[in-house]
Design a protein around this motif. Structure first.
Motif, PDB file in Angstrom:
ATOM      1  N   ASP A 135       9.214   3.572   0.050  1.00 39.69           N
ATOM      2  CA  ASP A 135      10.475   3.434   0.781  1.00 39.69           C
ATOM      3  C   ASP A 135      11.115   2.094   0.419  1.00 39.69           C
ATOM      4  O   ASP A 135      10.472   1.044   0.487  1.00 39.69           O
ATOM      5  CB  ASP A 135      10.184   3.508   2.285  1.00 39.69           C
ATOM      6  CG  ASP A 135      11.452   3.587   3.122  1.00 39.69           C
ATOM      7  OD1 ASP A 135      12.553   3.346   2.594  1.00 39.69           O
ATOM      8  OD2 ASP A 135      11.339   3.893   4.323  1.00 39.69           O
ATOM      9  N   VAL A 136      12.399   2.121   0.037  1.00 40.07           N
ATOM     10  CA  VAL A 136      13.063   0.874  -0.367  1.00 40.07           C
ATOM     11  C   VAL A 136      13.241  -0.075   0.813  1.00 40.07           C
ATOM     12  O   VAL A 136      13.480  -1.270   0.611  1.00 40.07           O
ATOM     13  CB  VAL A 136      14.432   1.182  -1.020  1.00 40.07           C
ATOM     14  CG1 VAL A 136      14.247   1.944  -2.323  1.00 40.07           C
ATOM     15  CG2 VAL A 136      15.341   1.949  -0.065  1.00 40.07           C
ATOM     16  N   THR A 137      13.123   0.443   2.057  1.00 49.55           N
ATOM     17  CA  THR A 137      13.196  -0.431   3.232  1.00 49.55           C
ATOM     18  C   THR A 137      11.817  -0.902   3.674  1.00 49.55           C
ATOM     19  O   THR A 137      11.706  -1.681   4.624  1.00 49.55           O
ATOM     20  CB  THR A 137      13.880   0.294   4.407  1.00 49.55           C
ATOM     21  OG1 THR A 137      13.069   1.408   4.813  1.00 49.55           O
ATOM     22  CG2 THR A 137      15.257   0.800   4.005  1.00 49.55           C
ATOM     23  N   GLY A 138      10.756  -0.406   3.013  1.00 52.73           N
ATOM     24  CA  GLY A 138       9.403  -0.821   3.366  1.00 52.73           C
ATOM     25  C   GLY A 138       8.844  -0.153   4.597  1.00 52.73           C
ATOM     26  O   GLY A 138       7.800  -0.558   5.102  1.00 52.73           O
ATOM     27  N   ARG A 139       9.493   0.887   5.088  1.00 51.53           N
ATOM     28  CA  ARG A 139       9.053   1.510   6.332  1.00 51.53           C
ATOM     29  C   ARG A 139       8.007   2.592   6.100  1.00 51.53           C
ATOM     30  O   ARG A 139       7.065   2.731   6.879  1.00 51.53           O
ATOM     31  CB  ARG A 139      10.255   2.098   7.058  1.00 51.53           C
ATOM     32  CG  ARG A 139       9.909   2.808   8.356  1.00 51.53           C
ATOM     33  CD  ARG A 139      11.132   3.443   8.977  1.00 51.53           C
ATOM     34  NE  ARG A 139      10.785   4.278  10.118  1.00 51.53           N
ATOM     35  CZ  ARG A 139      11.641   5.058  10.769  1.00 51.53           C
ATOM     36  NH1 ARG A 139      12.893   5.106  10.375  1.00 51.53           N
ATOM     37  NH2 ARG A 139      11.251   5.782  11.791  1.00 51.53           N
ATOM     38  N   THR A 140       8.186   3.408   5.083  1.00 56.04           N
ATOM     39  CA  THR A 140       7.289   4.542   4.864  1.00 56.04           C
ATOM     40  C   THR A 140       6.784   4.555   3.424  1.00 56.04           C
ATOM     41  O   THR A 140       7.277   3.821   2.562  1.00 56.04           O
ATOM     42  CB  THR A 140       8.011   5.881   5.155  1.00 56.04           C
ATOM     43  OG1 THR A 140       9.177   5.983   4.314  1.00 56.04           O
ATOM     44  CG2 THR A 140       8.430   5.967   6.608  1.00 56.04           C
ATOM     45  N   LEU A 141       5.811   5.422   3.207  1.00 54.09           N
ATOM     46  CA  LEU A 141       5.223   5.580   1.868  1.00 54.09           C
ATOM     47  C   LEU A 141       4.754   7.030   1.752  1.00 54.09           C
ATOM     48  O   LEU A 141       4.073   7.545   2.646  1.00 54.09           O
ATOM     49  CB  LEU A 141       4.033   4.630   1.684  1.00 54.09           C
ATOM     50  CG  LEU A 141       3.157   4.865   0.447  1.00 54.09           C
ATOM     51  CD1 LEU A 141       3.924   4.551  -0.825  1.00 54.09           C
ATOM     52  CD2 LEU A 141       1.879   4.014   0.524  1.00 54.09           C
ATOM     53  N   MET A 142       5.113   7.676   0.644  1.00 52.34           N
ATOM     54  CA  MET A 142       4.628   9.025   0.380  1.00 52.34           C
ATOM     55  C   MET A 142       3.726   8.985  -0.833  1.00 52.34           C
ATOM     56  O   MET A 142       4.082   8.400  -1.861  1.00 52.34           O
ATOM     57  CB  MET A 142       5.788  10.000   0.152  1.00 52.34           C
ATOM     58  CG  MET A 142       5.329  11.447   0.031  1.00 52.34           C
ATOM     59  SD  MET A 142       6.698  12.617   0.213  1.00 52.34           S
ATOM     60  CE  MET A 142       5.810  14.168   0.065  1.00 52.34           C
ATOM     61  N   MET A 152       3.316   8.424   5.112  1.00 50.17           N
ATOM     62  CA  MET A 152       2.675   7.425   5.957  1.00 50.17           C
ATOM     63  C   MET A 152       3.693   6.435   6.506  1.00 50.17           C
ATOM     64  O   MET A 152       4.718   6.164   5.871  1.00 50.17           O
ATOM     65  CB  MET A 152       1.594   6.671   5.165  1.00 50.17           C
ATOM     66  CG  MET A 152       0.510   7.546   4.596  1.00 50.17           C
ATOM     67  SD  MET A 152      -0.801   6.582   3.795  1.00 50.17           S
ATOM     68  CE  MET A 152      -1.454   5.669   5.186  1.00 50.17           C
ATOM     69  N   ASP A 153       3.386   5.908   7.688  1.00 50.86           N
ATOM     70  CA  ASP A 153       4.147   4.809   8.285  1.00 50.86           C
ATOM     71  C   ASP A 153       3.415   3.521   7.933  1.00 50.86           C
ATOM     72  O   ASP A 153       2.310   3.268   8.425  1.00 50.86           O
ATOM     73  CB  ASP A 153       4.242   4.992   9.806  1.00 50.86           C
ATOM     74  CG  ASP A 153       5.153   3.962  10.460  1.00 50.86           C
ATOM     75  OD1 ASP A 153       5.234   2.825   9.967  1.00 50.86           O
ATOM     76  OD2 ASP A 153       5.780   4.290  11.482  1.00 50.86           O
ATOM     77  N   THR A 154       4.024   2.713   7.095  1.00 53.36           N
ATOM     78  CA  THR A 154       3.345   1.505   6.628  1.00 53.36           C
ATOM     79  C   THR A 154       3.285   0.420   7.696  1.00 53.36           C
ATOM     80  O   THR A 154       2.461  -0.485   7.601  1.00 53.36           O
ATOM     81  CB  THR A 154       4.059   0.951   5.383  1.00 53.36           C
ATOM     82  OG1 THR A 154       5.443   0.695   5.700  1.00 53.36           O
ATOM     83  CG2 THR A 154       3.998   1.953   4.241  1.00 53.36           C
ATOM     84  N   HIS A 155       4.133   0.503   8.721  1.00 55.55           N
ATOM     85  CA  HIS A 155       4.129  -0.522   9.767  1.00 55.55           C
ATOM     86  C   HIS A 155       2.883  -0.426  10.647  1.00 55.55           C
ATOM     87  O   HIS A 155       2.336  -1.448  11.066  1.00 55.55           O
ATOM     88  CB  HIS A 155       5.386  -0.405  10.632  1.00 55.55           C
ATOM     89  CG  HIS A 155       6.631  -0.851   9.923  1.00 55.55           C
ATOM     90  ND1 HIS A 155       7.876  -0.836  10.512  1.00 55.55           N
ATOM     91  CD2 HIS A 155       6.821  -1.315   8.665  1.00 55.55           C
ATOM     92  CE1 HIS A 155       8.771  -1.286   9.655  1.00 55.55           C
ATOM     93  NE2 HIS A 155       8.162  -1.569   8.536  1.00 55.55           N
ATOM     94  N   VAL A 156       2.458   0.799  10.938  1.00 57.86           N
ATOM     95  CA  VAL A 156       1.295   0.991  11.798  1.00 57.86           C
ATOM     96  C   VAL A 156       0.083   1.490  11.023  1.00 57.86           C
ATOM     97  O   VAL A 156      -1.007   1.601  11.582  1.00 57.86           O
ATOM     98  CB  VAL A 156       1.616   1.977  12.944  1.00 57.86           C
ATOM     99  CG1 VAL A 156       2.701   1.415  13.833  1.00 57.86           C
ATOM    100  CG2 VAL A 156       2.038   3.338  12.403  1.00 57.86           C
ATOM    101  N   GLY A 157       0.259   1.799   9.742  1.00 53.10           N
ATOM    102  CA  GLY A 157      -0.859   2.250   8.927  1.00 53.10           C
ATOM    103  C   GLY A 157      -1.384   3.617   9.308  1.00 53.10           C
ATOM    104  O   GLY A 157      -2.592   3.855   9.242  1.00 53.10           O
ATOM    105  N   GLN A 158      -0.492   4.525   9.721  1.00 56.54           N
ATOM    106  CA  GLN A 158      -0.911   5.868  10.119  1.00 56.54           C
ATOM    107  C   GLN A 158      -0.104   6.911   9.353  1.00 56.54           C
ATOM    108  O   GLN A 158       1.011   6.653   8.895  1.00 56.54           O
ATOM    109  CB  GLN A 158      -0.711   6.078  11.623  1.00 56.54           C
ATOM    110  CG  GLN A 158      -1.624   5.219  12.482  1.00 56.54           C
ATOM    111  CD  GLN A 158      -1.410   5.479  13.967  1.00 56.54           C
ATOM    112  OE1 GLN A 158      -0.485   6.188  14.356  1.00 56.54           O
ATOM    113  NE2 GLN A 158      -2.260   4.905  14.792  1.00 56.54           N
ATOM    114  N   ARG A 159      -0.696   8.111   9.262  1.00 57.35           N
ATOM    115  CA  ARG A 159      -0.009   9.204   8.597  1.00 57.35           C
ATOM    116  C   ARG A 159       0.998   9.839   9.561  1.00 57.35           C
ATOM    117  O   ARG A 159       0.683  10.131  10.703  1.00 57.35           O
ATOM    118  CB  ARG A 159      -1.013  10.266   8.136  1.00 57.35           C
ATOM    119  CG  ARG A 159      -2.022   9.725   7.124  1.00 57.35           C
ATOM    120  CD  ARG A 159      -3.022  10.797   6.736  1.00 57.35           C
ATOM    121  NE  ARG A 159      -4.079  10.237   5.891  1.00 57.35           N
ATOM    122  CZ  ARG A 159      -5.079  10.935   5.380  1.00 57.35           C
ATOM    123  NH1 ARG A 159      -5.175  12.234   5.647  1.00 57.35           N
ATOM    124  NH2 ARG A 159      -5.984  10.363   4.611  1.00 57.35           N
TER     125      ARG A 159
END
Length: 213
Positions: A135-142, A152-159
Motif C-alpha cells: 500500500d502506497v500509504t503504508g496501511r495494508t499489504l497484500m 494484511m493490516d500492517t498497523h496492527v499486524g493482523q490479516r
C-alpha cells in the motif's frame, strides 16, 4: 290566667310563622353550620406543558478527504512485478471477495478493492518468490503466493482477509494436486507446497524390486 297567657303565646307564634320571620331565624341558625364545613378542595394547578426533550441530531461530520499520494514512476523491476500479479476477482474466506485491477493513471501500480475500500499498491517481488503488493500509504499489504493471497493490516499486524484464490491460482492448485498424485504413483515424495521434490535415494532403493542374479 295562665291558660290565657298560653293562648296568647300560641297566637304570637302562629303570626310569626305566617309572616316568614321564623324562616329567617331558622336560616340564620343554619348559616354557622354551613360555615363550619371545610371549604371545597381547591382545584389542582394545571401541570406545565412537557418540554420538548427530543434531541435534534445534526449531520455527521464529513470524513476528511483522502490525501492524494504522488506516485513515483515505476522502474523495470516494478513493471515486471506488476505483470506477475493475478488480475480480477479473488474468492476469499467467509464469502468475501477482492478485486485487483491496474491503476487507471499510473503504470506499474495496482488497485486492490475490498469492502468498499480501494488501496493503491506498489508490486514488489520478494526474494522468496512471493509477490508483495505494498500500500502506497503504508496501511495494508497484500501477499500473493502460488496457491493463495491474503490482505494484511500492517498497523496492527493482523490479516484482514485470508484464503483468497484467483482463477489462475485455482488452476495451479489443481495442477499441483495432479502432479502430487502422479508423483505418489511413481514413488516420488510430494512436498507440502505446490512443487514436488524427489525422495531420498535410499528410500527409492528400498522400494525398488530386487535384481535377480
Amino acid at each position: 290566667m295562665s291558660t290565657l297567657k298560653q293562648s296568647l303565646l300560641h297566637l304570637s307564634l302562629v303570626g310569626l310563622c305566617s309572616s316568614g320571620l321564623l324562616s329567617l331565624s331558622t336560616a340564620a341558625l343554619a348559616a354557622p353550620e354551613a360555615a363550619a364545613k371545610p371549604a371545597a378542595k381547591a382545584a389542582a394547578p394545571a401541570k406545565p406543558a412537557p418540554k420538548n426533550t427530543k434531541v435534534v441530531k445534526g449531520k455527521p461530520a464529513a470524513k476528511p478527504a483522502p490525501v492524494d499520494v504522488v506516485l513515483a514512476e515505476a522502474n523495470e523491476e516494478q513493471l515486471y512485478a506488476a505483470s506477475r500479479a493475478y488480475m480480477g476477482q479473488y474468492d476469499c474466506e467467509f464469502k468475501q471477495t477482492i478485486h485487483i485491477t491496474k491503476h487507471p493513471k499510473t503504470e506499474g501500480y495496482l488497485d486492490v478493492a475490498w469492502q468498499k475500500q480501494v488501496f493503491t499498491m506498489k508490486p514488489v517481488l520478494s526474494s522468496t518468490g512471493a509477490l508483495r503488493l505494498e500500500d502506497v500509504t503504508g496501511r495494508t499489504l497484500m501477499i500473493q503466493i502460488a496457491n493463495k493471497s491474503m490482505l494484511m493490516d500492517t498497523h496492527v499486524g493482523q490479516r484482514l482477509v485470508d484464503e483468497c484464490i484467483n482463477p489462475e491460482q485455482r488452476t495451479l492448485i489443481d495442477l499441483a494436486r495432479a502432479a502430487a498424485a502422479e508423483a505418489a504413483a511413481s514413488g516420488i515424495e510430494a512436498t507440502g507446497g505446490l512443487g514436488i521434490a524427489p525422495a531420498p535415494a535410499a528410500a527409492v532403493a528400498a522400494t525398488a524390486a530386487p535384481v535377480k542374479k
